[in-house]
Design an enzyme around this catalytic site. Structure first.
Site, mmCIF file in Angstrom:
data_model
loop_
_atom_site.group_PDB
_atom_site.id
_atom_site.type_symbol
_atom_site.label_atom_id
_atom_site.label_comp_id
_atom_site.label_asym_id
_atom_site.label_seq_id
_atom_site.Cartn_x
_atom_site.Cartn_y
_atom_site.Cartn_z
ATOM 1 N N ASP B 169 22.224 -25.295 5.838
ATOM 2 C CA ASP B 169 22.256 -23.835 5.685
ATOM 3 C C ASP B 169 21.278 -23.151 6.638
ATOM 4 O O ASP B 169 21.597 -22.132 7.245
ATOM 5 C CB ASP B 169 21.869 -23.446 4.253
ATOM 6 C CG ASP B 169 23.043 -23.552 3.281
ATOM 7 O OD1 ASP B 169 24.204 -23.452 3.733
ATOM 8 O OD2 ASP B 169 22.797 -23.721 2.075
ATOM 9 N N VAL B 170 20.076 -23.693 6.725
ATOM 10 C CA VAL B 170 19.055 -23.089 7.591
ATOM 11 C C VAL B 170 19.518 -23.110 9.048
ATOM 12 O O VAL B 170 19.443 -22.101 9.756
ATOM 13 C CB VAL B 170 17.698 -23.827 7.419
ATOM 14 C CG1 VAL B 170 16.719 -23.418 8.512
ATOM 15 C CG2 VAL B 170 17.110 -23.537 6.034
#
Lengths: 397, 397
Positions: B169-170
């Protein structure tokens, strides 16, 4: 081939190895003109990192495609003068030396700003350009360890674990790219430059957002919890009869679908598993129940069954599977063949940012050391062929 | 407080949970005006994710600071009409729905481009907006598993390991931010918009650069090698008396310094360890020799001794140590206190991109659900107070 989205942006890339070159690579792939400036004779350290193809480093070739390569000795007066001419014509400079190195050369941001007030100066280092640890050397593994990532990666009772890629460097390179682009937006609007200072450690800290929030709000120190996630369950890896499979149910609806596939719809009524918070709490009870089902099947069968009803599931791909995957490799073009003058046909990792019109693309292979010296020093800096030859002999280029 | 670098850039943020909100957060921290648009009554899913402070989600509060919060039901004709008015005045839209969702609402990039040809449309999803898997749900763990990261993280003979933060996600959020900013640069210069399509899986693949090159160049499949690095040794964790310590020697010079501190200079001429390539090859011989030295001392003593001579070394910080570190927390301001109207004083993770003048800053806390409805719909969209009240009652807002 279309022009990239950053067409016309001129970048001087003084970086070596990974974090900085990855930033320069992303800018080049998006169409910026990136001059990779290397030390004469030696070049970027990563030219000596294997694996090699016909003597050319695959490490270097991947991270430096689309760049023009020149050599320049910044310690000589002539080299400095040439660099200053280049700074006058550039939008961006990026470097990943230890903080203070450019200042010692008389080429720090404050100096360069006097020469070109609009210059955007991006730098990546282990600990950043200020603060008590700024002079420490900062490799990727130091960033992962100091930033807290290793302490939360791995298995309960086991050792803290480094992420299997140089993630600190990658995060630092991505952060520097973001800062440089935001500063370019500001430069176009206002004419002003900016220094962008990114530390590997800070970048790792930023990536831990939610994990750190657990400590900050509750005082509980997040630890190594294997493949589980702190926020949902079942969201984990499970043993199948031929390896491990990932199943991720982020909400009640997906859990209900999973229990139906397992032929155990009664699990939804089990008071230990009635909602997500309870499933997280009682994960140790739920995992063997799910695994009793998954171990009877092979990975591909489980993934197929679960995807068919909309439950996120996947195999744990080894690198050879990633490189051959029809979605990743073919449709998303994450691996791209390019012809290198020395190494021949090589496969590089493509861009993960997909634009609708002005695509990020691999246009040219990485340069051999000093490959574009004549072209760049003649056309960009305006030196004569005779001077360029002289400078090569004197070790300036 | 100075204005940020992205002052004047208007962003409509339709994203939920992590990857998308992280992108919106970075843009907001750098000074863009970000309107967080949430579903009436319910809001961003992560509002329900713990830990909570006075009932407010720390997960949400961290990722949505600096944003203005409005509610809007895109499934109603009135909601759609309001959104279209907002699009006319915006530079950027970001969303992380499953691909096709915006198209079904009649609000896909092709539709929005007709309304505002300069709009930059950024989207993050598990597998991206095209390709055979594009309709699969893509949680972070799926990205880490499919992209190859898990297969290279962990210990020899052990299980493939998820990185201890939602790294997929990051990375997706960082990639989307880069794409959006590059497209904003292009928009300012040419007036043209762009769709930016970022997949979690592609983002993970991009982060594996060097690891994948090993397979592509040699055919060897990189596996889990614990805390070692494929390219240098000693570059690993070592057992100390009170825990594990990191030592990173990326070249011969640092190795020489290490063996001098260990008072075993004979290791320099040991034919197993004379070059970096040999040390990588014979790491299993070298590790116990170094550990025989480290295991006699405390982590802090080893780090101090090695840093004094310039050998990169660090403890493996747990999250509580990161949050109190004088460099990370104090000098680099990676943790920032902010007063939230409901939660009170909370500590958020600061920005890792440090600008010289127009700093990225936390200016305001995350909005409560629909907190800025009147402000935004009156001043930005131009609706009367009466209509806003009516729309709230009808469930449009």
């Amino acid at each position: 081939m279309s022009k990239g989205i950053l067409d016309g942006i001129v970048v001087l890339d003084l970086t070596r190895v990974l974090a900085g070159p990855y930033c320069g690579m992303l800018l080049a792939d998006m169409g910026a003109t990136v001059y990779k400036i290397e030390q004469p004779k030696k070049g970027d350290d990563s030219r000596a990192f294997g694996p090699f193809v016909n003597g050319e480093s695959a490490y270097y070739m991947n991270l430096n495609r689309n760049k023009l390569g020149v050599t320049l000795n910044l310690k000589t007066p002539e080299g400095k003068a040439v660099f200053i001419e280049m700074v006058k014509k550039a939008d961006v400079v990026i470097e990943n030396y230890r903080p203070g190195t450019m200042e010692k050369l008389g080429l720090g941001y404050e100096e360069l700003k006097k020469i070109n007030p609009g210059i955007v100066y991006g730098c990546v280092s282990g600990f950043g350009h200020y603060g008590p640890y700024s002079q420490r050397a900062g490799y990727d593994i130091i960033g992962q360890a100091m930033g807290g990532l290793m302490s939360t990666t791995g298995w309960p009772g086991g050792a803290p674990t480094r992420t299997g890629t140089a993630m600190g460097d990658v995060l630092g390179g991505l952060g520097c790219t973001i800062g440089v682009l935001a500063a370019v937006v500001n430069k176009i609007k206002t004419g002003e430059g900016q220094k962008v200072d990114v530390a590997l450690v800070d970048s790792v800290v930023s990536s831990l957002e939610i994990i750190t929030q657990i400590y900050l709000t509750t005082g509980r120190i997040p630890e190594k919890i294997g493949n589980r996630y702190e926020s949902t369950y079942p969201y984990d890896s499970f043993k199948a009869n031929d390896g491990d499979v990932v199943i991720a149910c982020g909400n009640d609806k997906l859990f209900k679908l999973l229990t139906e596939q397992m032929g155990q719809p009664e699990l939804v009524e089990d008071e230990r598993f009635a909602n997500n918070a309870l499933r997280v709490k009682n994960h140790a009870d739920l995992k063997p129940i799910v695994e009793a089902w998954t171990t009877t099947l092979d990975i591909d069968t489980i993934v197929e069954k679960l995807l068919a009803v909309g439950i996120p599931s996947s195999p744990i791909n080894t690198i050879d599977r990633v490189v051959k995957d029809p979605h990743i490799a073919v449709a998303r073009e994450m691996f791209v063949e390019v012809e290198h003058p020395v190494a021949g046909k090589t496969t590089l990792t493509g861009d993960h940012i997909k634009f609708s019109d002005k695509k990020a693309e691999i246009r040219t292979p990485a340069p051999t050391l000093g490959q574009h010296n004549f072209e760049v020093y003649e056309e960009l800096v305006g030196l004569s062929e005779a001077v360029i030859k002289e400078y090569i002999e004197k070790g300036v280029f």
